[in-house]
Write a protein that holds these residues in place. Sequence first.
Motif, PDB file in Angstrom:
ATOM      1  N   UNK A 133      14.542 -26.534 -52.628  1.00  0.00           N
ATOM      2  CA  UNK A 133      15.493 -27.274 -53.460  1.00  0.00           C
ATOM      3  C   UNK A 133      16.862 -26.614 -53.389  1.00  0.00           C
ATOM      4  N   UNK A 134      17.885 -27.434 -53.167  1.00  0.00           N
ATOM      5  CA  UNK A 134      19.273 -26.967 -53.207  1.00  0.00           C
ATOM      6  C   UNK A 134      19.913 -27.597 -54.432  1.00  0.00           C
ATOM      7  N   UNK A 135      20.528 -26.755 -55.247  1.00  0.00           N
ATOM      8  CA  UNK A 135      21.173 -27.270 -56.451  1.00  0.00           C
ATOM      9  C   UNK A 135      22.659 -26.928 -56.414  1.00  0.00           C
ATOM     10  N   UNK A 136      23.481 -27.960 -56.226  1.00  0.00           N
ATOM     11  CA  UNK A 136      24.940 -27.819 -56.230  1.00  0.00           C
ATOM     12  C   UNK A 136      25.433 -26.677 -55.330  1.00  0.00           C
ATOM     13  N   UNK A 137      24.923 -26.668 -54.101  1.00  0.00           N
ATOM     14  CA  UNK A 137      25.246 -25.581 -53.157  1.00  0.00           C
ATOM     15  C   UNK A 137      26.600 -25.832 -52.477  1.00  0.00           C
ATOM     16  N   UNK A 138      27.484 -24.851 -52.600  1.00  0.00           N
ATOM     17  CA  UNK A 138      28.756 -24.884 -51.863  1.00  0.00           C
ATOM     18  C   UNK A 138      28.833 -23.654 -50.976  1.00  0.00           C
ATOM     19  N   UNK A 139      29.503 -23.813 -49.833  1.00  0.00           N
ATOM     20  CA  UNK A 139      29.717 -22.667 -48.940  1.00  0.00           C
ATOM     21  C   UNK A 139      31.110 -22.775 -48.353  1.00  0.00           C
ATOM     22  N   UNK A 140      31.942 -21.761 -48.624  1.00  0.00           N
ATOM     23  CA  UNK A 140      33.302 -21.738 -48.065  1.00  0.00           C
ATOM     24  C   UNK A 140      33.437 -20.568 -47.105  1.00  0.00           C
ATOM     25  N   UNK A 141      34.229 -20.750 -46.088  1.00  0.00           N
ATOM     26  CA  UNK A 141      34.535 -19.681 -45.133  1.00  0.00           C
ATOM     27  C   UNK A 141      36.035 -19.461 -45.163  1.00  0.00           C
ATOM     28  N   UNK A 142      36.439 -18.227 -45.055  1.00  0.00           N
ATOM     29  CA  UNK A 142      37.879 -17.948 -44.984  1.00  0.00           C
ATOM     30  C   UNK A 142      38.388 -18.271 -43.584  1.00  0.00           C
ATOM     31  N   UNK A 143      39.517 -18.949 -43.537  1.00  0.00           N
ATOM     32  CA  UNK A 143      40.149 -19.234 -42.253  1.00  0.00           C
ATOM     33  C   UNK A 143      41.630 -18.910 -42.425  1.00  0.00           C
ATOM     34  N   UNK A 144      42.008 -17.728 -41.981  1.00  0.00           N
ATOM     35  CA  UNK A 144      43.384 -17.283 -42.199  1.00  0.00           C
ATOM     36  C   UNK A 144      43.621 -17.126 -43.686  1.00  0.00           C
ATOM     37  N   UNK A 145      44.669 -17.798 -44.183  1.00  0.00           N
ATOM     38  CA  UNK A 145      44.997 -17.678 -45.614  1.00  0.00           C
ATOM     39  C   UNK A 145      44.210 -18.670 -46.476  1.00  0.00           C
TER      40      UNK A 145
END
Length: 247
Positions: free
Chosen positions: A9-21
């Motif tokens: 189960x995934x609950x409200x999963x977010x994933x961000x990666x930094x790209x420069x600034x």
Amino acid sequence: MNHNDHAIQLCSVSRSHKAGDSAVTALDRVSLSFPRGTFTAVMGPSGSGKSTLLQCAAGLDRPTSGSVTVGGTELTGLSETKLTLLRRERIGFVFQAFNLLPALTAEQNVALPLRLAGKRVAKARVREVLRQVGLGDRARHRPTEMSGGQQQRVALARALITRPEVLFGDEPTGALDSRTSREVLTLLRSMVDREGRTIIMVTHDPVAASYADRVIFLVDGRVNGELTGASADDIAARMTRLEAVPC
């Protein structure tokens, strides 16, 4: 269904990666359940977050926010060591590249996860899994003596040796011709139907996706609907519409 009927189960999963600034959001508040004993395909245009979804669901990557639960175990709070153990014991992987060790025979490749985990390798179990994938007679062959389809089946047997709760495939038929691809997909389908396995597969191929019980579509890191029991043509038409959406 209570939550124990869900393999993942995934609950409200977010994933961000930094790209420069700036930060690039690969997944944006995704909530999904994968019931036990089902075959799910995940599709979407390039850059839609398919691989990130797979990696977060499998505990290979940690979400920036939200939670992932594998068979009742919440992954967020687990240490790296516990996460590694969970992946090793409860999750199987098959990739587009077969990742077999060329110097080892089929049975040695299949036994590898057990050896790495410091577990006793029962030869009968290795042979049984090779039989399950239709390679009972190729146990002593090395990868170079096998076709691409046979190599992918060895990779599948290696993923199954630990009796994982969930099998993840990342384009598992991507390197195979259409006939061999069908053989591998038929095998995956029968594992769900006969053995009640849970399979989650990322694919760009509507034919491959049509073997699944349901197809989940991702666009820009968000779930954009799903199809159940759809034909390859229906899936292809849906993908064409998704890819035509202006950015």
